[in-house]
Design a protein around this motif. Structure first.
Motif, mmCIF file in Angstrom:
data_model
loop_
_atom_site.group_PDB
_atom_site.id
_atom_site.type_symbol
_atom_site.label_atom_id
_atom_site.label_comp_id
_atom_site.label_asym_id
_atom_site.label_seq_id
_atom_site.Cartn_x
_atom_site.Cartn_y
_atom_site.Cartn_z
ATOM 1 N N HIS A 2 -2.282 -16.953 -30.290
ATOM 2 C CA HIS A 2 -1.781 -17.928 -30.693
ATOM 3 C C HIS A 2 -2.871 -19.197 -30.963
ATOM 4 O O HIS A 2 -3.787 -19.114 -30.005
ATOM 5 N N LEU A 4 -4.176 -22.658 -29.662
ATOM 6 C CA LEU A 4 -4.190 -23.480 -28.542
ATOM 7 C C LEU A 4 -3.326 -24.510 -28.852
ATOM 8 O O LEU A 4 -3.474 -25.394 -29.843
ATOM 9 N N THR A 5 -2.528 -24.889 -27.830
ATOM 10 C CA THR A 5 -1.918 -26.198 -27.943
ATOM 11 C C THR A 5 -2.121 -27.081 -26.971
ATOM 12 O O THR A 5 -2.787 -26.770 -25.871
ATOM 13 N N ASP A 8 -1.337 -25.881 -23.307
ATOM 14 C CA ASP A 8 -2.195 -24.844 -22.844
ATOM 15 C C ASP A 8 -3.320 -25.371 -21.987
ATOM 16 O O ASP A 8 -3.913 -24.812 -21.268
ATOM 17 N N MET A 9 -3.592 -26.645 -22.182
ATOM 18 C CA MET A 9 -4.794 -27.196 -21.797
ATOM 19 C C MET A 9 -4.615 -28.708 -20.999
ATOM 20 O O MET A 9 -5.460 -29.100 -20.204
ATOM 21 N N SER A 82 -0.766 -28.969 -31.499
ATOM 22 C CA SER A 82 -2.104 -28.129 -31.654
ATOM 23 C C SER A 82 -3.334 -28.987 -31.007
ATOM 24 O O SER A 82 -3.257 -30.147 -31.052
ATOM 25 N N ALA A 83 -3.984 -28.296 -30.200
ATOM 26 C CA ALA A 83 -5.201 -28.596 -29.465
ATOM 27 C C ALA A 83 -6.218 -29.465 -30.552
ATOM 28 O O ALA A 83 -6.670 -30.371 -30.332
ATOM 29 N N LEU A 119 -12.947 -26.805 -22.233
ATOM 30 C CA LEU A 119 -12.491 -25.763 -23.393
ATOM 31 C C LEU A 119 -13.877 -25.568 -24.122
ATOM 32 O O LEU A 119 -14.142 -24.161 -24.210
ATOM 33 N N VAL A 129 -10.789 -18.574 -24.170
ATOM 34 C CA VAL A 129 -10.173 -20.003 -24.412
ATOM 35 C C VAL A 129 -8.581 -19.905 -24.450
ATOM 36 O O VAL A 129 -8.026 -20.960 -24.459
ATOM 37 N N HIS A 130 -8.241 -18.846 -24.817
ATOM 38 C CA HIS A 130 -6.703 -18.673 -24.880
ATOM 39 C C HIS A 130 -5.941 -18.511 -23.880
ATOM 40 O O HIS A 130 -4.559 -18.619 -23.590
ATOM 41 N N LYS A 131 -6.701 -18.113 -22.686
ATOM 42 C CA LYS A 131 -6.010 -17.989 -21.472
ATOM 43 C C LYS A 131 -5.704 -19.286 -20.764
ATOM 44 O O LYS A 131 -6.784 -20.067 -20.728
ATOM 45 N N PRO A 132 -4.555 -19.639 -20.317
ATOM 46 C CA PRO A 132 -4.387 -20.982 -20.206
ATOM 47 C C PRO A 132 -5.105 -21.357 -18.855
ATOM 48 O O PRO A 132 -5.566 -20.624 -17.906
#
Length: 136
Positions: A2, A4-5, A8-9, A82-83, A119, A129-132
């Motif tokens: 997905h 990144l949002t 997530d960060m 979205s990020a 990030l 980078v998709h891993k929270p």
């Protein structure tokens, strides 16, 4: 995979202030906590403003309250933003923090340029980078 949002960060354990607090308290919190921005919330934890280190520097010795110093019109994002959209806003507006709110303006986190640097570090190091990597 997905996109990144912000969710997530973002940092979720956010130090906040109330409007009736002294700007000296904001200065102390920024100094001790290493913060450059502190959201201002009401009793229901709804966002009402943002105090930056610049705001504090200009008012510190004048005995001002947070209410008289904070920025009231604050651009915000949702957890689902979205990020890339959040980053583009930060770059365009030359800002370094975005409070994250829910539909009732309750503060649920903050995303900063430091989060985006982390990030970038992860991406450059070849980490997922998709891993929270939400900071508490």
């Amino acid at each position: 995979m997905h996109a990144l949002t912000v969710g997530d960060m973002m940092t979720t354990q956010v130090r906040t202030l109330r409007e009736d607090e002294s700007i000296n308290e904001a200065d102390w919190d920024m100094l001790v906590g290493g913060f450059r921005h502190i959201p201002v919330v009401d009793r229901e934890h709804r966002l009402v403003g943002l105090v930056s280190d610049r705001d504090v520097r200009h008012r510190i010795n004048a005995g001002h309250s947070v209410a008289s110093t904070m920025t009231r019109e604050v651009h915000t994002v949702l957890r689902t933003t979205s990020a890339i959209e959040a980053l583009e806003y930060l770059l365009m507006a030359k800002q370094s923090a975005l409070p994250v709110i829910d539909d009732s303006r309750t503060l649920i986190g903050i995303v900063t340029t430091t989060d985006f640097l982390e990030l970038a570090r992860r991406a450059l190091a070849g980490l997922d980078v998709h891993k929270p990597h939400v900071r508490g």
